[in-house]
Motif scaffolding. Structure first.
Motif: not given
Length: 226
Positions: A167-172, A203-211
């Motif tokens: 996911t983008p979050l994992q890549a970051i 949406n980085y903050k939403q991704a941190l919440k599982g979105g």
């Protein structure tokens, strides 16, 4: 009479002297038994199980377990090709930038765009001219063809090897995370489709919440962190 009394006294002393002597003999026998080697035949003794092998196969570009029927091989990937009972044909083979691999007996073979299962079948068919019932196994050791890129306020700018389902979050996170100057609200993904560049907000903050479950990465994507 005096002689009879002397013999009686001697008989009374014998049990007293025999006690310590018997104890010494018993202790020496026990020590000899404990020091004696095990008489069990070597063939009947159970050997200790060997320690499991800890050979490391995961390199810096290791992409984790992959489905051999779904993973698509790409240029510059690293393959482990094993031909049963044929060590001279087995080994680690890189996929060239043109998508080809080179093997003994069969020469150049197209690998890019194929799954490991399909490639092993293709190699088996080609080897039938030289080997009876060849058994071939293909494993992707390193994925170098599937990469995404990080640009901007991240810990490490540059290419990141893309693992299955990344996911983008994992890549970051793989790139060292955001710096203190990053604007997490304006992160976006640049993607080229049919020669046209698309800008996909993330949406980085939403991704941190599982979105942001609908945002998935494709090889060649660039994540921009302002």
């Amino acid at each position: 009479m005096k002689r009879f009394c002397s013999m009686g006294a001697l008989l009374l002393l014998l049990p007293v002297a025999a006690g310590p002597l018997a104890a010494q003999v018993t202790s020496e026998a026990a020590a000899t038994k404990s020091a004696a080697p095990d008489a069990t035949p070597a063939s009947e003794q159970t050997a200790a199980p060997a320690a499991p092998s800890t050979t490391a196969t995961a390199g810096p570009n290791y992409a984790g377990p992959m489905d051999a029927a779904r993973c698509i091989i790409g240029p510059e990937d690293s393959l482990q090709i094993t031909v049963w009972k044929e060590p001279t044909l087995s080994g680690t083979i890189p996929v060239r930038p043109d998508g080809m691999i080179s093997m003994g007996l069969v020469g150049d073979i197209t690998a890019a765009g194929m799954t490991p299962t399909a490639l092993s079948t293709d190699i088996s068919q080609r080897l039938k001219k030289y080997i009876q019932d060849p058994v071939v196994n293909v494993v992707v050791l390193a994925v170098n063809s599937k990469r995404i890129f990080l640009v901007g306020e991240v810990g490490k700018v540059g290419p990141v090897v893309m693992t299955p389902g990344m996911t983008p979050l994992q890549a970051i996170v793989t790139g060292g995370g955001l710096t203190q100057f990053a604007n997490s609200r304006r992160i976006y993904i640049l993607r080229t489709v049919d020669g046209k560049q698309q800008k996909i907000p993330f949406n980085y903050k939403q991704a941190l919440k599982g979105g942001n479950a609908g945002v998935s990465l494709l090889s060649g994507d660039t994540i921009v962190v302002p």
